[in-house]
Design a protein around this motif. Structure first.
Motif, PDB file in Angstrom:
ATOM      1  N   PRO A 224       0.768  -1.099   0.065  1.00  0.00           N
ATOM      2  CA  PRO A 224      -0.122   0.109  -0.067  1.00  0.00           C
ATOM      3  C   PRO A 224       0.674   1.154  -0.044  1.00  0.00           C
ATOM      4  O   PRO A 224       2.091   1.280   0.270  1.00  0.00           O
ATOM      5  CB  PRO A 224      -0.827  -0.184   1.209  1.00  0.00           C
ATOM      6  CG  PRO A 224      -0.268  -0.941   2.202  1.00  0.00           C
ATOM      7  CD  PRO A 224       0.651  -1.867   1.314  1.00  0.00           C
ATOM      8  N   GLU A 225       0.239   2.320  -0.360  1.00  0.00           N
ATOM      9  CA  GLU A 225       0.948   3.765  -0.317  1.00  0.00           C
ATOM     10  C   GLU A 225       0.219   4.336   1.041  1.00  0.00           C
ATOM     11  O   GLU A 225      -0.968   4.041   1.369  1.00  0.00           O
ATOM     12  CB  GLU A 225       0.169   4.636  -1.361  1.00  0.00           C
ATOM     13  CG  GLU A 225       0.744   5.833  -1.614  1.00  0.00           C
ATOM     14  CD  GLU A 225       0.113   6.343  -2.984  1.00  0.00           C
ATOM     15  OE1 GLU A 225      -0.750   5.908  -3.608  1.00  0.00           O
ATOM     16  OE2 GLU A 225       0.289   7.530  -2.950  1.00  0.00           O
TER      17      GLU A 225
ATOM     18  N   GLY B 178     -11.408   9.575  -0.761  1.00  0.00           N
ATOM     19  CA  GLY B 178     -11.685   9.034  -2.298  1.00  0.00           C
ATOM     20  C   GLY B 178     -10.844   7.845  -2.269  1.00  0.00           C
ATOM     21  O   GLY B 178     -11.253   6.985  -3.227  1.00  0.00           O
ATOM     22  N   ARG B 179      -9.671   7.695  -1.726  1.00  0.00           N
ATOM     23  CA  ARG B 179      -8.940   6.684  -1.645  1.00  0.00           C
ATOM     24  C   ARG B 179      -9.491   5.311  -1.298  1.00  0.00           C
ATOM     25  O   ARG B 179     -10.537   5.384  -0.451  1.00  0.00           O
ATOM     26  CB  ARG B 179      -7.584   6.873  -1.371  1.00  0.00           C
ATOM     27  CG  ARG B 179      -6.784   7.832  -1.959  1.00  0.00           C
ATOM     28  CD  ARG B 179      -6.535   7.795  -3.415  1.00  0.00           C
ATOM     29  NE  ARG B 179      -5.619   6.561  -3.721  1.00  0.00           N
ATOM     30  CZ  ARG B 179      -4.120   6.537  -3.766  1.00  0.00           C
ATOM     31  NH1 ARG B 179      -3.811   8.062  -3.726  1.00  0.00           N
ATOM     32  NH2 ARG B 179      -3.327   5.752  -4.022  1.00  0.00           N
ATOM     33  N   VAL B 180      -8.889   4.105  -1.590  1.00  0.00           N
ATOM     34  CA  VAL B 180      -9.588   2.703  -1.082  1.00  0.00           C
ATOM     35  C   VAL B 180      -8.604   2.333   0.061  1.00  0.00           C
ATOM     36  O   VAL B 180      -7.203   2.280  -0.376  1.00  0.00           O
ATOM     37  CB  VAL B 180      -9.744   1.794  -2.150  1.00  0.00           C
ATOM     38  CG1 VAL B 180     -10.013   0.460  -1.626  1.00  0.00           C
ATOM     39  CG2 VAL B 180     -10.604   2.329  -3.125  1.00  0.00           C
TER      40      VAL B 180
ATOM     41  N   LEU C 145     -12.433   0.271   9.921  1.00  0.00           N
ATOM     42  CA  LEU C 145     -12.972   0.326   8.518  1.00  0.00           C
ATOM     43  C   LEU C 145     -12.332  -0.999   7.842  1.00  0.00           C
ATOM     44  O   LEU C 145     -11.251  -1.366   8.236  1.00  0.00           O
ATOM     45  CB  LEU C 145     -12.317   1.290   7.572  1.00  0.00           C
ATOM     46  CG  LEU C 145     -12.890   2.868   7.996  1.00  0.00           C
ATOM     47  CD1 LEU C 145     -12.280   3.756   7.267  1.00  0.00           C
ATOM     48  CD2 LEU C 145     -14.332   2.898   7.593  1.00  0.00           C
ATOM     49  N   LEU C 146     -13.052  -1.806   7.074  1.00  0.00           N
ATOM     50  CA  LEU C 146     -12.256  -2.707   6.252  1.00  0.00           C
ATOM     51  C   LEU C 146     -11.673  -2.527   5.137  1.00  0.00           C
ATOM     52  O   LEU C 146     -11.718  -1.604   4.506  1.00  0.00           O
ATOM     53  CB  LEU C 146     -13.740  -3.843   5.981  1.00  0.00           C
ATOM     54  CG  LEU C 146     -14.513  -4.087   6.907  1.00  0.00           C
ATOM     55  CD1 LEU C 146     -15.672  -5.002   6.633  1.00  0.00           C
ATOM     56  CD2 LEU C 146     -13.698  -4.986   8.406  1.00  0.00           C
ATOM     57  N   ALA C 147     -10.695  -3.534   4.798  1.00  0.00           N
ATOM     58  CA  ALA C 147     -10.050  -3.216   3.515  1.00  0.00           C
ATOM     59  C   ALA C 147     -11.040  -2.979   2.411  1.00  0.00           C
ATOM     60  O   ALA C 147     -12.394  -3.962   2.251  1.00  0.00           O
ATOM     61  CB  ALA C 147      -9.130  -4.635   3.557  1.00  0.00           C
ATOM     62  N   GLY C 148     -10.647  -2.440   1.517  1.00  0.00           N
ATOM     63  CA  GLY C 148     -11.681  -2.254   0.215  1.00  0.00           C
ATOM     64  C   GLY C 148     -12.551  -0.960   0.489  1.00  0.00           C
ATOM     65  O   GLY C 148     -13.194  -0.647  -0.361  1.00  0.00           O
ATOM     66  N   ALA C 149     -12.738  -0.501   1.747  1.00  0.00           N
ATOM     67  CA  ALA C 149     -13.530   0.492   2.214  1.00  0.00           C
ATOM     68  C   ALA C 149     -13.262   1.880   1.384  1.00  0.00           C
ATOM     69  O   ALA C 149     -11.945   2.232   1.284  1.00  0.00           O
ATOM     70  CB  ALA C 149     -13.665   0.994   3.581  1.00  0.00           C
TER      71      ALA C 149
ATOM     72  N   VAL D 277      -2.508   6.543   6.811  1.00  0.00           N
ATOM     73  CA  VAL D 277      -3.279   5.413   6.355  1.00  0.00           C
ATOM     74  C   VAL D 277      -2.746   4.737   5.115  1.00  0.00           C
ATOM     75  O   VAL D 277      -2.420   5.402   3.954  1.00  0.00           O
ATOM     76  CB  VAL D 277      -4.839   6.028   5.846  1.00  0.00           C
ATOM     77  CG1 VAL D 277      -6.105   5.396   5.470  1.00  0.00           C
ATOM     78  CG2 VAL D 277      -5.142   7.165   7.066  1.00  0.00           C
ATOM     79  N   PRO D 278      -3.022   3.306   5.089  1.00  0.00           N
ATOM     80  CA  PRO D 278      -2.685   2.503   3.998  1.00  0.00           C
ATOM     81  C   PRO D 278      -3.433   2.440   3.097  1.00  0.00           C
ATOM     82  O   PRO D 278      -4.695   1.947   3.203  1.00  0.00           O
ATOM     83  CB  PRO D 278      -2.221   1.110   4.614  1.00  0.00           C
ATOM     84  CG  PRO D 278      -3.229   1.076   5.671  1.00  0.00           C
ATOM     85  CD  PRO D 278      -3.438   2.448   6.159  1.00  0.00           C
ATOM     86  N   VAL D 279      -3.308   2.889   1.768  1.00  0.00           N
ATOM     87  CA  VAL D 279      -4.428   3.066   0.703  1.00  0.00           C
ATOM     88  C   VAL D 279      -3.799   2.249  -0.397  1.00  0.00           C
ATOM     89  O   VAL D 279      -2.680   2.028  -0.616  1.00  0.00           O
ATOM     90  CB  VAL D 279      -4.749   4.542   0.327  1.00  0.00           C
ATOM     91  CG1 VAL D 279      -5.455   5.148   1.274  1.00  0.00           C
ATOM     92  CG2 VAL D 279      -3.565   5.186  -0.280  1.00  0.00           C
ATOM     93  N   ARG D 280      -4.802   1.691  -1.148  1.00  0.00           N
ATOM     94  CA  ARG D 280      -4.584   1.026  -2.234  1.00  0.00           C
ATOM     95  C   ARG D 280      -3.762   1.819  -3.156  1.00  0.00           C
ATOM     96  O   ARG D 280      -4.062   2.884  -3.531  1.00  0.00           O
ATOM     97  CB  ARG D 280      -5.920   0.468  -3.145  1.00  0.00           C
ATOM     98  CG  ARG D 280      -5.943  -1.031  -3.125  1.00  0.00           C
ATOM     99  CD  ARG D 280      -7.215  -1.440  -3.955  1.00  0.00           C
ATOM    100  NE  ARG D 280      -8.009  -2.364  -3.023  1.00  0.00           N
ATOM    101  CZ  ARG D 280      -9.095  -2.990  -3.658  1.00  0.00           C
ATOM    102  NH1 ARG D 280      -9.627  -2.201  -4.670  1.00  0.00           N
ATOM    103  NH2 ARG D 280      -9.598  -3.804  -2.609  1.00  0.00           N
TER     104      ARG D 280
END
Ligand SMILES: Nc1nc2c(c(=O)[nH]1)N[C@H]1C(S)=C(S)[C@@H](COP(=O)(O)OP(=O)(O)OC[C@H]3O[C@@H](n4cnc5c(N)ncnc54)[C@H](O)[C@@H]3O)O[C@H]1N2
Ligand code: MOO
Length: 435
Positions: free
Chosen positions: A27-28, A39-41, A171-175, A193-196
């Motif tokens: 993740p980023e 807006g990121r996931v 929050l769950l992964a993918g939120a 925050v780790p985002v996709r």
């Protein structure tokens, strides 16, 4: 000839591995106050290390009291104790005292209810005293406050953990990170925050005639509408876009791709139909120009150029380029601006939006056509249009160079294969295009 739904399935299958891999990349990590976070996931589940609220606190400005002090009934007069402003560590509330407490302040130890200041007599605070304040000179004459009725235990107390329990997933992964979810993470103390990672798209618009906006426009040339249009659409759908412009020279296109570095997907516009200078076809496909597919043949190697039973967006290319060690799934859209915009809309944006956790755009509904129209019987036609005052829809002409019309369109209308004529008043399938 392939239908547009068959082509959409082929594109989905082509992109599935790359989207899966993008979702699994390291993740980023973005700071919680990063402007790009909304807006990121979320790449992985995050759990709360603390309960929310972190401690019992007051819902009102008022007095923290012990309900046991009201065992004898009301009205009841209590000595005013130490004050608890928000931000102070919890104080103790001795039996027989009422401690001034402000909204959000910890409930003093021993107190189990709050009485709003409006229900106290007098209904305003006197001089507040905190634990380390010197005792007032007139300490003998203790200030008192009277309450007309007894509070229920827990009245106006916001309990520790009543919003969220410690250890439970925030929050769950993918939120998808909405403003409220960003606030929730912040309230739990999450600082990064780790985002996709976004899908990285190399976007190349081709054509000797296309000129960068801002440059002088030489005779016979036009400004490049497609790169900015497609870049905006792809970014809106959550992708990272590197946009390039190349002239009609296959070696220039190949060099541009080789030099562009790592991307997940290549998207091109223009250069794929039946002209004498079809740079994209020539660069990716050494084979024929019959529209039945190029030398690459399969989607595993090479790009297949084909004609789809759809208008606009008839010519399409899909496959994998492999140039100087750069191997990428590739979609080649036709050059007409409306054609490339709607190719993206139908084949690519839904996949990117789903990957980015964005809601699907423009659910299809049925409307009433305001006027007669014709459509090529063997093609699925996508028309642009707008709503009339009576709720019916008026369609604009079908030509795929009409970008000003696309930019003001309120809706896309779908006229299926097999329909050559629609009479005024006929039902027609539409989707909003202005959101
Ligand atoms: N003999 C045939 N001619 C054409 C056919 C066909 O089947 N047989 N198909 C037509 C259809 S449909 C389309 S769509 C276009 C697709 O052509 P290309 O993908 O090869 O695109 P170009 O020829 O490069 O450009 C088409 C058109 O779009 C303008 N253009 C291109 N790039 C941009 C840009 N970045 N910004 C703005 N406008 C752009 C370009 O100047 C042309 O006018 O082919 C038809 N012809
Ligand atoms: O099919 Mo082309 O895409 O009309 O303009």
């Amino acid at each position: 000839m392939r239908t547009h739904t068959e082509h959409a399935e082929i594109v989905a299958a082509l992109l599935a591995p790359v989207l899966r891999a993008a979702a699994l990349r390291e993740p980023e990590w973005l700071p919680i106050d990063d402007a790009a976070l909304s807006g990121r996931v979320l790449a992985r589940e995050l759990r709360a290390e603390i309960p929310l609220p972190p401690f019992d606190n007051s819902q009102m400005d008022g007095y923290a009291v012990r309900t046991a002090d009201f065992a004898g009934g009301a009205p009841r007069t209590l000595v005013v104790g130490l004050a608890a402003p928000a931000g102070d560590a919890p104080i103790a509330c001795a039996p027989g005292t009422a401690c001034p407490v402000m909204t959000g302040a910890p409930i003093p130890v021993g107190a189990d209810a709050v009485i709003p200041i409006e229900q106290a007599k007098p209904p305003r605070f006197g001089r507040l005293r905190r634990p380390n304040d010197p005792a007032p000179p007139d300490a003998q004459a203790a200030e008192t406050v009277t309450f007309a009725s007894a509070p229920q235990p827990g009245a106006f107390v916001r309990e520790q953990g009543s919003d969220h329990a410690a250890g439970a997933p925030l929050l769950l992964a993918g939120a998808r990170l909405r403003p409220a979810s960003i606030g929730l993470l912040a309230s739990a103390g999450v600082a990064t925050v780790p985002v996709r990672r976004r899908v990285r798209i190399l976007l190349v618009s081709t054509g000797d005639e296309v000129t960068a906006p801002g440059e002088p426009l030489a005779p016979g040339r036009i400004y490049d509408a497609n790169a900015p249009l497609l870049a905006a659409a792809l970014r809106d759908a959550g992708a990272d876009v590197t946009a390039r412009r190349v002239a009609d020279r296959p070696e220039a296109l190949r060099a541009c791709i080789a030099a562009a570095g790592e991307h997940d997907l290549l998207v091109t516009s223009g250069g794929i139909s039946a002209g004498a200078f079809e740079v994209v076809r020539d660069a990716f496909d050494a084979g024929d120009r019959s529209g039945r597919g190029g030398s690459g043949g399969t989607l595993g190697s090479g790009v297949e150029f084909t004609a789809i039973a759809m208008q606009p967006g008839g010519p399409q290319g899909a496959g994998t380029v492999d140039i100087d060690g750069v191997r990428m799934p590739t979609l080649c859209f036709p050059g007409n601006p409306v054609s490339s915009a709607l190719s993206a809309e139908l084949f690519l944006l839904p996949l990117l939006r789903e990957h980015a956790g964005l809601p699907a755009r423009g659910a299809r509904t049925t409307a009433r056509l305001a006027h007669d129209t014709v459509s090529p019987e063997h093609k699925h036609q996508v028309r642009r249009g707008r709503f009339l005052a009576d709720g019916s829809v008026a369609l604009s002409p079908p030509s795929s160079h009409l970008l000003a019309d696309l930019a003001s369109a309120e809706l896309l209308a779908h006229i299926p294969i097999g329909v050559a004529h629609l009479a005024a008043g006929s039902p027609i399938e539409i989707q909003r295009f202005d959101v």
